[in-house]
Scaffold this active site. Structure first.
Site, PDB file in Angstrom:
ATOM      1  N   ALA A  63      -1.930   5.890   0.631  1.00 31.90           N
ATOM      2  CA  ALA A  63      -3.113   5.024   0.754  1.00 31.90           C
ATOM      3  C   ALA A  63      -3.204   4.515   2.188  1.00 31.90           C
ATOM      4  O   ALA A  63      -2.197   4.295   2.853  1.00 31.90           O
ATOM      5  CB  ALA A  63      -3.015   3.852  -0.208  1.00 31.90           C
ATOM      6  N   LEU A 112       0.873  -1.181   0.000  1.00 31.78           N
ATOM      7  CA  LEU A 112       0.000   0.000   0.000  1.00 31.78           C
ATOM      8  C   LEU A 112       0.905   1.224   0.000  1.00 31.78           C
ATOM      9  O   LEU A 112       1.808   1.331   0.826  1.00 31.78           O
ATOM     10  CB  LEU A 112      -0.873   0.036   1.268  1.00 31.78           C
ATOM     11  CG  LEU A 112      -2.276  -0.546   1.235  1.00 31.78           C
ATOM     12  CD1 LEU A 112      -2.984  -0.215   2.549  1.00 31.78           C
ATOM     13  CD2 LEU A 112      -3.104  -0.042   0.061  1.00 31.78           C
ATOM     14  N   ASP A 113       0.657   2.153  -0.925  1.00 30.68           N
ATOM     15  CA  ASP A 113       1.458   3.379  -0.985  1.00 30.68           C
ATOM     16  C   ASP A 113       1.299   4.195   0.298  1.00 30.68           C
ATOM     17  O   ASP A 113       0.269   4.094   0.971  1.00 30.68           O
ATOM     18  CB  ASP A 113       1.006   4.242  -2.168  1.00 30.68           C
ATOM     19  CG  ASP A 113       1.228   3.563  -3.509  1.00 30.68           C
ATOM     20  OD1 ASP A 113       2.134   2.718  -3.593  1.00 30.68           O
ATOM     21  OD2 ASP A 113       0.482   3.872  -4.451  1.00 30.68           O
ATOM     22  N   PRO A 114       2.286   5.031   0.633  1.00 30.67           N
ATOM     23  CA  PRO A 114       2.146   5.906   1.807  1.00 30.67           C
ATOM     24  C   PRO A 114       0.890   6.782   1.757  1.00 30.67           C
ATOM     25  O   PRO A 114       0.313   7.108   2.792  1.00 30.67           O
ATOM     26  CB  PRO A 114       3.415   6.762   1.767  1.00 30.67           C
ATOM     27  CG  PRO A 114       4.426   5.890   1.083  1.00 30.67           C
ATOM     28  CD  PRO A 114       3.638   5.142   0.044  1.00 30.67           C
TER      29      PRO A 114
END
EC number: 5.4.99.25
Length: 311
Positions: A52, A48-50
């Protein structure tokens, strides 16, 4: 000859379904959970991207052997697309590369949704973990390179518009492995002629885990105030989900202690009687609720391929 070094930490196993906060990288989150639980080994099932938030399933100990089964599971995201700008990263972090004064109507958005349902072709974002000639695309993008990333097929089971204003649209998507929601926002913006990027993204489901399994990081960190380590670790362990829960989509076989011992030694067990399970290339065996092995059922036997210690 020197003795092999004993691994640091506790040999605990299980899944921790973290509700990852914003501005926290997936690797950073795994490191924090590994440290909190004093675990020997940890890994996650799907980055999960930062920017998100939401579900980040983290495997501890032997549960890391079941990560591929969770990685392959269906996922549900809630996301907001901001219209009017396409960005280099396809989310809020990037620079604006295209813009438009136009805004799509709700009818136009709804009419587009069938084009993004089913098996679709999409090009991953320039800022993604895809490898190009052995290097991560995001590393090349940060160096200013624009690379050709081949399109690939992904599956979208459901895409719904759940809210709409002139500048923003909120969606919920249920999709298969490898789907980039950022690419979806970029492509919808292009199709609608107004451009778009992800303004917010939250993952709420990674099969077989649901929202009710998620634990906020703040709740775990709050337990650091318990001074007695044994008491603190016991409190943390209450949040762990049994390793075998990650395999609930596979056929299941309950075995007794003797059979479990044979399987853990790498030996097959014979399955007899009317209730013997049907042949299958993949199934899992448990004893007393603990995962023992993943293997195949063939010719009246369960043959282990991966075994688990039962910690």
């Amino acid at each position: 000859m020197s003795k092999p070094r004993k691994p640091k930490g506790r040999p605990i196993s299980g899944w921790l379904i973290l509700d990852k906060p914003l501005d926290y990288g997936s690797t950073e989150a795994v490191a924090k959970i590994k440290w909190l639980f004093k675990a020997q080994k940890a890994g996650h099932a799907g980055t999960l991207d930062p920017l998100a938030s939401g579900m980040l399933p983290i495997a501890l100990g032997d549960a890391t052997k079941t990560v591929p089964y969770v990685m392959d599971g269906r996922k549900i995201y809630e996301f907001t697309v901001a219209w009017g700008e396409e960005r280099s990263t396809d989310d809020l972090e990037g620079e604006v590369v295209r813009s438009s004064a136009g805004r799509p109507s709700e009818e136009a958005i709804r009419a587009l949704l069938p084009n993004y349902t089913g098996v679709i072709s999409q090009v991953p974002p320039q800022f993604s973990a895809i490898k190009i000639d052995g290097e991560r695309a995001y590393d090349l993008a940060r160096d200013g390179e624009t690379v050709e990333i081949p399109a690939r097929e992904v599956e979208v089971f459901r895409l719904a518009l759940i809210g709409c204003t002139p500048n923003l649209a909120q969606f919920e998507i249920e999709c298969g492995k490898g789907t980039y929601v950022r690419s979806l926002a970029r492509d919808m913006g292009r199709d609608l002629g107004c451009f778009g990027h992800i303004a917010s993204l939250r993952r709420t489901f990674v099969a077989p885990f649901g929202e009710e399994d998620m634990v906020p990081l703040s709740e775990l960190v709050a337990l650091e105030k318990i001074e007695d380590e044994t008491e603190r670790l016991a409190a943390l362990d209450q949040y762990l989900i049994e390793t075998g829960e990650a395999l609930s989509d596979l056929p299941h076989l309950a075995v007794n202690d003797d059979q479990a011992h044979r399987l853990r030694m790498g030996n097959p067990i014979i399955l007899r009687g009317r209730d013997a399970p049907l042949p299958t290339p993949e199934a899992y065996a448990t004893a007393r609720g603990k995962l023992v092995a993943i293997g195949e059922i063939s010719e009246g036997e369960f043959r282990p391929k991966r075994v688990f210690t039962g910690h």
